[in-house]
Scaffold this motif. Sequence first.
Motif, PDB file in Angstrom:
ATOM      1  N   GLY A  58      46.161 105.770  83.520  1.00  0.00           N
ATOM      2  CA  GLY A  58      45.402 105.579  82.395  1.00  0.00           C
ATOM      3  C   GLY A  58      44.017 105.068  82.730  1.00  0.00           C
ATOM      4  O   GLY A  58      43.470 105.199  84.142  1.00  0.00           O
ATOM      5  N   ASP A  59      43.115 104.745  81.910  1.00  0.00           N
ATOM      6  CA  ASP A  59      41.886 104.147  82.043  1.00  0.00           C
ATOM      7  C   ASP A  59      41.770 102.730  83.034  1.00  0.00           C
ATOM      8  O   ASP A  59      42.675 102.104  83.149  1.00  0.00           O
ATOM      9  N   PRO A  60      40.836 102.521  83.829  1.00  0.00           N
ATOM     10  CA  PRO A  60      40.885 101.641  84.704  1.00  0.00           C
ATOM     11  C   PRO A  60      40.933 100.195  84.060  1.00  0.00           C
ATOM     12  O   PRO A  60      40.536 100.089  82.935  1.00  0.00           O
ATOM     13  N   ALA A  61      41.604  99.240  84.991  1.00  0.00           N
ATOM     14  CA  ALA A  61      41.488  97.823  84.284  1.00  0.00           C
ATOM     15  C   ALA A  61      40.176  97.298  84.197  1.00  0.00           C
ATOM     16  O   ALA A  61      39.643  96.609  83.733  1.00  0.00           O
ATOM     17  N   ILE A  62      39.209  97.697  85.480  1.00  0.00           N
ATOM     18  CA  ILE A  62      37.944  97.224  85.836  1.00  0.00           C
ATOM     19  C   ILE A  62      37.143  98.363  86.194  1.00  0.00           C
ATOM     20  O   ILE A  62      37.615  99.273  87.225  1.00  0.00           O
ATOM     21  N   ASN A  82      29.929  98.685  93.343  1.00  0.00           N
ATOM     22  CA  ASN A  82      30.469  99.458  92.641  1.00  0.00           C
ATOM     23  C   ASN A  82      31.987  99.415  92.969  1.00  0.00           C
ATOM     24  O   ASN A  82      32.474  99.480  94.280  1.00  0.00           O
ATOM     25  N   LEU A  83      32.786  99.414  92.063  1.00  0.00           N
ATOM     26  CA  LEU A  83      34.234  99.246  92.236  1.00  0.00           C
ATOM     27  C   LEU A  83      35.045  99.606  91.025  1.00  0.00           C
ATOM     28  O   LEU A  83      34.550  99.503  89.747  1.00  0.00           O
ATOM     29  N   GLU A  84      36.383  99.983  91.345  1.00  0.00           N
ATOM     30  CA  GLU A  84      37.378 100.500  90.039  1.00  0.00           C
ATOM     31  C   GLU A  84      38.804  99.917  90.522  1.00  0.00           C
ATOM     32  O   GLU A  84      39.020 100.219  91.449  1.00  0.00           O
ATOM     33  N   VAL A  85      39.196  99.221  89.816  1.00  0.00           N
ATOM     34  CA  VAL A  85      40.414  98.595  89.579  1.00  0.00           C
ATOM     35  C   VAL A  85      41.572  99.273  88.698  1.00  0.00           C
ATOM     36  O   VAL A  85      41.045  99.194  87.715  1.00  0.00           O
ATOM     37  N   ARG A  86      42.578  99.906  89.252  1.00  0.00           N
ATOM     38  CA  ARG A  86      43.640 100.404  88.446  1.00  0.00           C
ATOM     39  C   ARG A  86      44.490  99.626  87.765  1.00  0.00           C
ATOM     40  O   ARG A  86      44.765  98.332  88.104  1.00  0.00           O
TER      41      ARG A  86
END
Length: 243
Positions: free
Chosen positions: A3-7, A26-30
């Motif tokens: 689903g959408d990332p947490a962050i 830039n970062l993305e946390v699942r």
Amino acid sequence: MTGDPAIRAEELRKRYGDVQAVDGVNLEVRRGEFYGILGPNGAGKTTTLELIEGLREPDSGKALLLGEPSWPRNPELLRRLGVQLQASAFFEKLTAREQIRTFASLYHVGHATADAMLDKVGLTEKANVRDDKLSGGQAQRLSLACALVHDPELVFLDEPTTGLDPQARRNLWDLLRQINAEGRTVVLTTHYMDEAQILCDRVAVMDAGRILRVGPPTELIAEFGVETLEDVFLQLTGREYRE
């Protein structure tokens, strides 16, 4: 972890005078991930976390937490977050039980739930001990309990094991694994490379306000053909890692 990332953080920047503390992060946390931001002291980890959490306003860029902007601060979003700061901040002259019950009351959480959380972190026997009489490891567990008492979806931990002895660190690692296994997303900053290697699904290696590389620890080690994350840092920066 679907689903959408947490962050999702985009081009975050923060300057203090002549120091560019965060420089285009830039970062993305699942969702459900145990994510580490690691680097030496002064790398910009804490400031990055504070920008993501909404504790500080970025000079530029933005962060989304659970799909919502982290700045300006949103009280409804804050109820879904648990934050353990680098230095524990307790109310003065309260026992462990009084501390966690006070934190719980801020979220309209009852005493029974607060006491159960105290038991979960192994502090029931210290319930009547004032926080200034707790050991370093016990104080960190109490701080973590206070951050979790309202059952947040997303938990931020800023160098939670700094200053602890090896046994206290390992005990806290077990607790952090349990928190993540219960379905919470956990974001950890640490300057201990071994800690990140043991706990995290993925890590962001950071230095001088920038994220240099992101990936699972084992994959980063394999990519660079080295044995540890310290060696990865050396390959990325050309200098030895210093905690």
